[in-house]
Design a protein around this motif. Structure first.
Motif, PDB file in Angstrom:
ATOM      1  N   CYS A  94       0.931  -1.229  -0.053  1.00  0.00           N
ATOM      2  CA  CYS A  94       0.011  -0.060  -0.110  1.00  0.00           C
ATOM      3  C   CYS A  94       1.087   1.262  -0.141  1.00  0.00           C
ATOM      4  CB  CYS A  94      -0.943  -0.005   1.087  1.00  0.00           C
ATOM      5  SG  CYS A  94      -2.233   1.055   0.954  1.00  0.00           S
ATOM      6  N   THR A  95       1.434   1.458  -1.125  1.00  0.00           N
ATOM      7  CA  THR A  95       2.509   2.552  -1.152  1.00  0.00           C
ATOM      8  C   THR A  95       2.045   3.414  -2.593  1.00  0.00           C
ATOM      9  OG1 THR A  95       3.949   1.333  -2.329  1.00  0.00           O
ATOM     10  CG2 THR A  95       4.239   1.446   0.034  1.00  0.00           C
ATOM     11  N   PRO A  96       2.332   4.796  -2.605  1.00  0.00           N
ATOM     12  CA  PRO A  96       2.115   5.550  -3.501  1.00  0.00           C
ATOM     13  C   PRO A  96       2.893   5.205  -4.942  1.00  0.00           C
ATOM     14  CG  PRO A  96       2.823   6.789  -1.647  1.00  0.00           C
ATOM     15  CD  PRO A  96       3.318   5.345  -1.327  1.00  0.00           C
ATOM     16  N   ARG A  97       3.867   4.713  -4.912  1.00  0.00           N
ATOM     17  CA  ARG A  97       4.595   4.110  -6.307  1.00  0.00           C
ATOM     18  C   ARG A  97       5.127   2.887  -5.821  1.00  0.00           C
ATOM     19  NH1 ARG A  97       6.855   8.810  -5.261  1.00  0.00           N
ATOM     20  NH2 ARG A  97       9.081   7.781  -5.329  1.00  0.00           N
ATOM     21  N   LYS A  98       5.661   2.233  -6.966  1.00  0.00           N
ATOM     22  CA  LYS A  98       6.169   0.840  -6.747  1.00  0.00           C
ATOM     23  C   LYS A  98       7.382   0.845  -5.985  1.00  0.00           C
ATOM     24  CE  LYS A  98       6.868  -3.262  -9.520  1.00  0.00           C
ATOM     25  NZ  LYS A  98       8.102  -3.645 -10.122  1.00  0.00           N
ATOM     26  N   GLU A  99       8.187   1.888  -5.966  1.00  0.00           N
ATOM     27  CA  GLU A  99       9.491   1.754  -5.289  1.00  0.00           C
ATOM     28  C   GLU A  99       9.451   3.044  -4.433  1.00  0.00           C
ATOM     29  OE1 GLU A  99      11.476  -0.552  -4.961  1.00  0.00           O
ATOM     30  OE2 GLU A  99      10.835  -1.787  -6.889  1.00  0.00           O
ATOM     31  N   LEU A 100       9.686   3.172  -3.241  1.00  0.00           N
ATOM     32  CA  LEU A 100       9.811   4.406  -2.382  1.00  0.00           C
ATOM     33  C   LEU A 100      11.217   4.691  -2.185  1.00  0.00           C
ATOM     34  CD1 LEU A 100       7.023   4.399   0.470  1.00  0.00           C
ATOM     35  CD2 LEU A 100       7.000   5.732  -1.635  1.00  0.00           C
ATOM     36  N   LEU A 101      11.487   5.891  -2.225  1.00  0.00           N
ATOM     37  CA  LEU A 101      12.856   6.161  -2.136  1.00  0.00           C
ATOM     38  C   LEU A 101      13.415   6.636  -0.667  1.00  0.00           C
ATOM     39  CD1 LEU A 101      13.174   9.029  -4.870  1.00  0.00           C
ATOM     40  CD2 LEU A 101      13.648   6.478  -4.958  1.00  0.00           C
ATOM     41  N   GLY A 102      12.305   7.299  -0.023  1.00  0.00           N
ATOM     42  CA  GLY A 102      12.705   7.831   1.444  1.00  0.00           C
ATOM     43  C   GLY A 102      13.547   8.588   1.751  1.00  0.00           C
ATOM     44  N   VAL A 103      14.141   9.318   0.438  1.00  0.00           N
ATOM     45  CA  VAL A 103      14.775  10.518   0.474  1.00  0.00           C
ATOM     46  C   VAL A 103      14.110  11.255  -0.739  1.00  0.00           C
ATOM     47  CG1 VAL A 103      16.928   9.527   1.208  1.00  0.00           C
ATOM     48  CG2 VAL A 103      16.456   9.638  -1.130  1.00  0.00           C
ATOM     49  N   ALA A 104      14.672  12.768  -0.707  1.00  0.00           N
ATOM     50  CA  ALA A 104      14.067  13.747  -1.771  1.00  0.00           C
ATOM     51  C   ALA A 104      14.290  13.158  -3.028  1.00  0.00           C
ATOM     52  CB  ALA A 104      14.681  14.893  -1.576  1.00  0.00           C
ATOM     53  N   ASP A 105      13.112  13.294  -3.957  1.00  0.00           N
ATOM     54  CA  ASP A 105      13.250  12.890  -5.198  1.00  0.00           C
ATOM     55  C   ASP A 105      13.681  13.831  -6.129  1.00  0.00           C
ATOM     56  OD1 ASP A 105      12.827  11.572  -7.755  1.00  0.00           O
ATOM     57  OD2 ASP A 105      10.597  11.182  -7.386  1.00  0.00           O
ATOM     58  N   MET A 106      14.592  13.864  -6.734  1.00  0.00           N
ATOM     59  CA  MET A 106      15.245  14.943  -7.642  1.00  0.00           C
ATOM     60  C   MET A 106      14.406  15.056  -9.191  1.00  0.00           C
ATOM     61  SD  MET A 106      17.498  16.495  -5.849  1.00  0.00           S
ATOM     62  CE  MET A 106      16.906  16.233  -4.510  1.00  0.00           C
ATOM     63  N   VAL A 107      13.599  16.045  -9.093  1.00  0.00           N
ATOM     64  CA  VAL A 107      12.418  16.196 -10.160  1.00  0.00           C
ATOM     65  C   VAL A 107      12.831  17.325 -10.826  1.00  0.00           C
ATOM     66  CG1 VAL A 107      10.414  16.241 -10.951  1.00  0.00           C
ATOM     67  CG2 VAL A 107      10.912  14.492  -9.142  1.00  0.00           C
ATOM     68  N   LYS A 108      12.960  17.295 -12.251  1.00  0.00           N
ATOM     69  CA  LYS A 108      13.363  18.477 -13.077  1.00  0.00           C
ATOM     70  C   LYS A 108      12.088  18.938 -13.981  1.00  0.00           C
ATOM     71  CE  LYS A 108      18.187  18.105 -12.999  1.00  0.00           C
ATOM     72  NZ  LYS A 108      19.457  17.314 -13.218  1.00  0.00           N
ATOM     73  N   PHE A 109      11.347  17.873 -14.346  1.00  0.00           N
ATOM     74  CA  PHE A 109      10.162  18.048 -15.257  1.00  0.00           C
ATOM     75  C   PHE A 109       9.185  17.332 -14.403  1.00  0.00           C
ATOM     76  CE2 PHE A 109      13.892  18.086 -17.677  1.00  0.00           C
ATOM     77  CZ  PHE A 109      13.856  19.030 -18.682  1.00  0.00           C
ATOM     78  N   SER A 110       7.798  18.096 -14.787  1.00  0.00           N
ATOM     79  CA  SER A 110       6.595  17.667 -14.271  1.00  0.00           C
ATOM     80  C   SER A 110       6.315  16.419 -14.885  1.00  0.00           C
ATOM     81  CB  SER A 110       5.693  18.717 -14.238  1.00  0.00           C
ATOM     82  OG  SER A 110       5.171  18.954 -15.406  1.00  0.00           O
TER      83      SER A 110
ATOM     84  N   THR C 303      -1.321  17.447  -6.365  1.00  0.00           N
ATOM     85  CA  THR C 303      -0.141  18.267  -6.777  1.00  0.00           C
ATOM     86  C   THR C 303       0.836  17.190  -6.812  1.00  0.00           C
ATOM     87  OG1 THR C 303      -1.009  20.131  -5.639  1.00  0.00           O
ATOM     88  CG2 THR C 303       1.465  20.184  -6.134  1.00  0.00           C
ATOM     89  N   TRP C 304       0.961  16.293  -5.915  1.00  0.00           N
ATOM     90  CA  TRP C 304       1.994  15.342  -5.515  1.00  0.00           C
ATOM     91  C   TRP C 304       2.071  14.366  -6.915  1.00  0.00           C
ATOM     92  CZ3 TRP C 304       1.558  10.916  -1.266  1.00  0.00           C
ATOM     93  CH2 TRP C 304       2.893  10.421  -1.226  1.00  0.00           C
ATOM     94  N   TYR C 305       0.709  13.886  -7.243  1.00  0.00           N
ATOM     95  CA  TYR C 305       0.758  13.217  -8.548  1.00  0.00           C
ATOM     96  C   TYR C 305       1.254  13.888  -9.836  1.00  0.00           C
ATOM     97  CZ  TYR C 305      -0.851  10.302 -12.375  1.00  0.00           C
ATOM     98  OH  TYR C 305      -0.892   9.363 -13.535  1.00  0.00           O
ATOM     99  N   GLY C 306       1.143  15.098 -10.071  1.00  0.00           N
ATOM    100  CA  GLY C 306       1.662  16.025 -10.891  1.00  0.00           C
ATOM    101  C   GLY C 306       3.435  16.133 -10.871  1.00  0.00           C
ATOM    102  N   PHE C 307       3.885  15.933  -9.469  1.00  0.00           N
ATOM    103  CA  PHE C 307       5.144  15.902  -9.515  1.00  0.00           C
ATOM    104  C   PHE C 307       5.912  14.761  -9.771  1.00  0.00           C
ATOM    105  CE2 PHE C 307       8.870  15.904  -6.700  1.00  0.00           C
ATOM    106  CZ  PHE C 307       9.725  17.311  -6.974  1.00  0.00           C
ATOM    107  N   ASN C 308       5.391  13.615  -9.142  1.00  0.00           N
ATOM    108  CA  ASN C 308       6.103  12.575  -9.799  1.00  0.00           C
ATOM    109  C   ASN C 308       5.274  11.152  -9.895  1.00  0.00           C
ATOM    110  OD1 ASN C 308       5.598  11.891  -7.150  1.00  0.00           O
ATOM    111  ND2 ASN C 308       7.747  11.465  -6.517  1.00  0.00           N
ATOM    112  N   SER C 309       4.204  11.333 -10.289  1.00  0.00           N
ATOM    113  CA  SER C 309       3.004  10.289 -10.566  1.00  0.00           C
ATOM    114  C   SER C 309       2.663   9.203  -9.188  1.00  0.00           C
ATOM    115  CB  SER C 309       3.594   9.094 -11.635  1.00  0.00           C
ATOM    116  OG  SER C 309       3.757   9.936 -12.811  1.00  0.00           O
TER     117      SER C 309
END
Lengths: 161, 471, 494
Positions: A94-110, C303-309
């Motif tokens: 029951c997690t929001p994505r398949k793999e959780l990082l537990g640290v800040a996700d570096m995202v450059k693009f939405s 907003t979170w979904y828009g950030f990294n699905s």
């Protein structure tokens, strides 16, 4: 004992010394066998209202009913087994994505491919006393991301939704 | 001039007065509504709270949101934060994964966590240390120029610094002062509070979740509902106070405790206890007053091959509602549960506890070989009410929320491409719509704008304060 | 001591009246006295300010103070749901004159009662008419009239009423009033200064707008919370409890979207009135849906979904964003503990360590848990709460609260309603009190906006018989005489 199992089993002449965490909701009322995440020793436990009514008792040769969800080793710099390590810890689905990082996700693009300032470090850009205007001059501040964005645009990877 | 009785004058007839209006009247109602709200043109219309200036000495969600409502309605809001640190919510992010940068140039590797979302749009952000007597004087000059403020410090804290209502009302008698916190005067006055404490303390938690016989525990609404809704209710009180001030010219003080908000929303729960001594319990996904009106588990997921576990494992729940007699009969007919209809023809019989257990159990057995969308489609095709329990992705992809502008992409001036789901449709307003200008801003981003442009302090002074960490 | 009585109980009905407020007065134990509370004020050296607050803000003084919205008239029409009712009640609590229209047979909400049990209906002491508790609780300070707007006469009367109101709250299905020729676009001709608030679950327009079944059954909560992921996000994970046995998405027990939409309806309407009156504006249409009012307060989820699905998952009594910030089972129920910043987080640990030295050993020394943000990782939550629950297992709620408050940690038990009503702070304010209604004395929750210096919100009356105010309101609002109203009644229009 209580709702951790501190495994003291001797393995290769050393105590295993792994702490298997029995999370409160799952094990609040529970009876069955559970493995140590490190050495695989199977323990029988019977918990009633969070109390270890019986156990942990070693059950050699039995297949465990379940696994701990998290385990760590305080004598080994708190090295740990996170949820879902095959054969060691229970998966946590029951997690929001398949793999959780537990640290800040570096995202450059939405998710639609446009730049979003989700990575660090950012170059200094504030004016007096931390002030900011109302513009992100991405081409100047982060030219490499700007360039990547231009390529995405050209490749048609930037969408409206 | 006397009118010629033979001439028909459109403006004297009942009904539409012009061709445009005539067309408006002929339009199907849905189209008419759509035209009325004219999604996407919000910024071309006036702001209802234009001219109101509010100080937001707030943290977390509850009090910031109370002011965010005003900011969305067009008030000018200035948020005051602790220098260097900012408020704790900037450091809050789900599973420690999602941050937007920069937080401030002083801390290049720190970001503002998504926890800050929705409670702080459109605000101007300054920093200030109230401990410094000199800065309190600066604060007073803000008070003189503002309509009110919202704060959340432990009771008596701002009073010690001569920043409470009884001092500020002397500087500005029109000032509306709001304290928002956990408890207010009384034995637990100094008790700290959070959303979750409100949910726990005030009875909401005790009735939310699966019943013990279902194997469940009390569950929290994972969204910070009591923080948010208490914020809404503070905004309501503020607007009422603004109306009162129009009449009397006087400000006021409002003491608002979030811990009592859930109790107010428990409907009959308190009365039932007082009159009948009955302590309401959890009743899971069903309804204590209506049946059938609950959520059932289907056998199959809609997206068994999806990568995301929420799609893969949890797209299995349907909200089914057929509580009126004819609806219930139809539901039983089409699901092959006719004997249940015969047994529970009257609503008062089928809403009884044991009956609900039997009915929902039978429905879940019927749905055991079906997917969520199969169940929803089967029931809606039969003219009954049923909807899937949707997740965030489905909300994002929903044509409904897109058309209504509820969920929309925004080019934030400093953070880039941000998806927004609050503000705009929190009440569509035809002539003075709510709006979002920016998601939030870095710590102290408006120091110059407020301290110089509004209050007139020289830039050298501002720089000096900044170096001393006064701001 | 009350006298002893011989009672024979053969069915649930025989228990009615055994627990009423005259048998078992509320509160069972008296509230704390001012003297006791004073010592709390003194300990923090805040006595002077706290006394000022008590003198100026006290609940008991609400009736002697002014009301904010006097002079404002509000008309409310709707059935079944609580959204329009809560909104109308807020207007009523703030002093506006609010008239609620029901069909001549009454709002079906009057007939709703927990588990269909008629013995839990409230009975009007004067008339004997019965009404469900939910209806009574959510009908505060509103006049109740009846009118069948599906008749031509009814519509004429309705138009006359709407012509002079400041606010109209429409809680009917989308387009229903418009089809009858008495919706916003027709009424705004008669009354261009009217603020028209439509309130529902999903909206009046758009692909997912409010629906009805083919038999005319309405959509009600929790349809709104199902449509915006609120329910999907709430409940315990299937990894902690089996699915179907507690590990499922869970609806809020109350009709939550109604309350949130009701508040937003009130807020937006007041903003619209401010624009109208202060800035020379006009009336307008406002549309509030429960689904969107909840989406506004859905934290950051979309907003979170828009950030990294990421699709938010449920976390039961825990919180994905804060550690510690959860309730976990304890010896006699559930105990909530919260403290996120280093200072508070370690304070929790220091408190628990007194009884369980291993807590400090395993938690405070773990390098993973030293940084505030890092503590929010899922595995960090599991570890922290496992050891916290081990302490709670041996501790009951009162002990836990007492111990944690010594360390200035926000901590509170999950309370059931009987415990809520007897909680000292609740009794002192009071947040729950006995109000004398037409249905006899009832225990109710006070309005959270009642604690104000000048014009607090207040409950004066709650609930009303069906059409109780027909004669008064139709006379004052439309000039209809007694015989005209009676004639309309006989025709079934009123």
């Amino acid at each position: 004992m209580c709702d951790i199992i501190w495994c003291k089993k001797e393995v290769n002449g050393k105590p295993c010394d792994t702490i298997n965490y029995l999370d409160p909701y799952y094990f609040w009322n529970w009876e069955g066998t559970i493995n140590c995440a490190e050495c695989g020793t199977v323990y029988y436990i019977h918990m009633i209202q969070g109390f270890m009514y019986r156990g942990p008792e070693e059950r050699d040769g039995e297949k465990p009913d379940t696994s701990p969800i998290y385990a760590d080793k305080p004598y080994d710099g708190y090295s740990s087994y996170r949820p879902g390590v095959n054969g060691r810890t229970r998966p946590f689905q029951c997690t929001p994505r398949k793999e959780l990082l537990g640290v800040a996700d570096m995202v450059k693009f939405s998710i639609r491919g446009r730049p979003v300032r989700g990575w660090r470090p950012q170059p200094p850009s504030a004016g007096l006393a931390g002030s900011h205007g109302f513009k992100w001059d991405i081409a100047k501040l982060s030219p490499e991301v700007w360039e990547e964005y231009q390529k995405k645009l050209a490749a048609g990877e930037v969408k409206d939704w | 001039m006397a009118q010629d009785p033979r001439v028909t004058r459109m403006e004297e007839l009942p009904g539409p007065k012009s061709k445009g209006e005539m067309e408006e009247f002929k339009m199907p109602y849905e189209e008419y509504c759509k035209k009325l709200f004219d999604i996407g043109k919000e910024h071309t219309k006036p702001r209802p709270l234009k001219g109101i200036r509010w100080l937001s000495c707030t943290m977390y969600i509850f009090t910031p949101h109370a002011v965010a409502n005003l900011a969305e309605l067009g008030a000018e809001v200035i948020k005051l934060e602790i220098p260097r640190m900012g408020e704790p919510m900037r450091h809050t992010s789900p599973f420690n994964e999602v941050y937007l940068y920069p937080f401030s140039d002083m801390r290049p590797t720190t970001g503002t966590g998504l926890g800050y979302t929705n409670a702080n749009p459109n605000k101007y952000f300054i920093t200030i240390d109230y401990h410094i007597p000199e800065m309190r004087e600066v604060f007073y000059s803000l008070v003189k120029k503002s309509d009110g403020m919202t704060e959340l410090y432990r009771p008596g804290t701002l009073d010690k610094w001569k920043m409470s209502y009884r001092y500020l009302s002397e500087i500005n008698p029109r000032f509306i002062y709001v304290w928002g916190g956990g408890f207010g005067y009384g034995p637990k006055i100094f008790g700290g509070s959070y959303d979750i404490l409100g949910q726990a303390h005030a009875g909401l938690a005790s009735i939310t979740g699966m019943h013990e016989f279902m194997g469940g525990h009390c569950s929290k609404c994972t969204n910070w509902v009591i923080d948010w809704q208490s914020g809404n209710l503070i905004s309501c009180a503020i607007m009422a106070a603004i109306h009162h001030r129009r009449k009397t010219g006087l400000g006021t003080m409002i003491e608002f405790s979030q811990v009592q908000v859930p109790t107010r929303m428990l409907g009959h729960t308190t009365t039932m206890y007082g009159k009948f001594g009955i302590v309401r319990q959890r009743w899971g996904n069903w309804d204590t007053q209506l049946a059938v009106h609950g959520i059932i588990l289907c056998g199959k997921s809609d997206f068994p091959d999806a990568e995301n576990p929420q799609d893969k494992y949890d797209a299995r729940y349907v909200m089914v509602s057929a509580f009126q007699d004819r609806d219930f009969k139809e539901l039983c007919d089409i699901t092959g549960l006719k004997e249940l209809y015969e047994k529970y023809k009257a609503h008062k019989d089928r809403v009884e506890g044991e009956a609900q257990v039997e009915i929902y159990g039978a429905l879940e057995r019927w749905a055991a070989d079906k997917s969520r969308s199969e169940v929803a489609k089967f029931l809606t095709d039969a003219g009954l009410l049923a909807e899937p329990v949707r997740n965030d992705r489905e909300v994002y992809e929903s044509p409904h929320y897109r058309e209504r502008g509820t969920v929309r992409w925004m080019e934030d001036p400093l953070f880039g491409d941000v998806l927004v789901h609050g503000g705009y449709s929190t009440g569509l307003m035809e002539k003075t719509p709510r709006r979002i200008n920016w998601h939030w801003r870095p710590l102290g981003a408006d120091n110059k704008k407020i301290y110089r442009d509004l209050l007139g302090f020289p830039l050298s002074k501002i720089e000096e304060w900044y170096k001393k960490a006064y701001i | 001591m009350p006298e002893k009585r011989d009672i024979e109980i053969n069915s649930r009905a025989d228990t009615i009246g055994l627990m009423d407020l005259d048998v078992r007065p509320y509160p069972v134990t008296p509230p704390p006295s001012y003297e006791e509370v004073k010592s709390t004020y003194e300990r923090r050296k805040a006595l002077e300010f706290c006394d000022w607050a008590e003198d100026n803000l006290r609940f008991e003084k609400r009736y002697e103070k002014d009301e904010t919205l006097t002079g404002l008239t509000v008309l409310d029409i709707g059935l079944w749901r609580l959204g329009h009712k809560f909104c109308a009640s807020l207007f009523g609590e703030a002093g506006a004159e609010v008239v609620s229209i029901e069909p001549p047979a009454g709002d079906p909400l009057r007939k709703l009662t927990p588990f269909g049990r008629e013995e839990y209906f409230l009975q009007n002491k004067e008339s004997g008419e019965k009404c469900g508790m939910e209806f009574v609780n959510e009908t505060v300070n509103t006049y109740c009239v009846t009118l069948d707007v599906e008749t031509a006469e009814g519509r004429e009367i309705y138009k006359k009423m709407a012509a002079n109101v400041d606010v109209l709250i429409d809680g009917m299905p989308p387009g229903y009033m418009d089809d009858l020729g008495i919706g916003y676009r027709q009424l705004k001709e008669l009354n261009p200064r009217m603020v028209y608030v439509w309130m529902g679950m999903m909206g009046q327009w758009g692909p997912w707008k409010d629906k009805q079944s083919k038999f005319g059954q309405w959509m009600m909560e929790p349809f709104a919370s199902a449509a915006n992921s609120w329910i999907h996000n709430t409940g315990l994970a299937q990894d902690l409890l089996p699915r179907g046995k507690g590990g499922d998405p869970t609806r809020p027990a109350i009709w939550l979207a109604d309350y949130v939409a009701g508040a937003q309806g009130f807020l937006n309407a007041l903003a619209a009135l401010y624009w109208r009156d202060e800035q020379g504006g006009t009336g307008q249409m406002i549309e509030v849906s429960g689904a969107e009012a909840l989406l506004d307060i859905l934290d950051f989820d979309i907003t979170w979904y828009g950030f990294n699905s990421s699709i938010k998952s449920r976390t039961g009594g825990w919180d994905a964003c804060l550690n510690q910030y959860a309730w976990n089972p304890c010896k006699d129920g559930y105990m909530m503990i919260g403290g996120q910043t280093d200072k508070l987080w370690y304070n929790i640990g220091f408190c628990l360590e007194r009884d369980d030295p291993q807590f400090g050993r395993l938690i405070h020394e773990d390098p993973l848990l030293k940084e505030m943000a890092a503590r929010n990782a899922l595995h960090a939550l599991i570890k922290t709460y496992t050891l916290t629950a081990r302490w709670l297992r041996d501790t009951n709620r009162v002990e836990a609260e007492t111990k944690l408050l010594e360390y200035q940690v926000a901590a509170g038990p999950v309370l059931y309603i009987d415990e809520v009503c007897e909680f000292p702070h609740f009794k002192y304010r009071p947040w729950v009190y006995v109000h004398e209604t037409d249905y006899g004395p009832l225990l109710i929750a006070s309005s959270p906006a009642s604690y104000q210096l000048r014009a607090p919100f207040r409950c004066k009356w709650m609930g009303r018989d069906i059409g109780y105010d027909n004669y008064e309101i139709y006379l004052r609002w439309t000039g209809m005489t007694q015989s005209a109203v009676t004639a309309m009644k006989q025709k079934g229009v009123i």
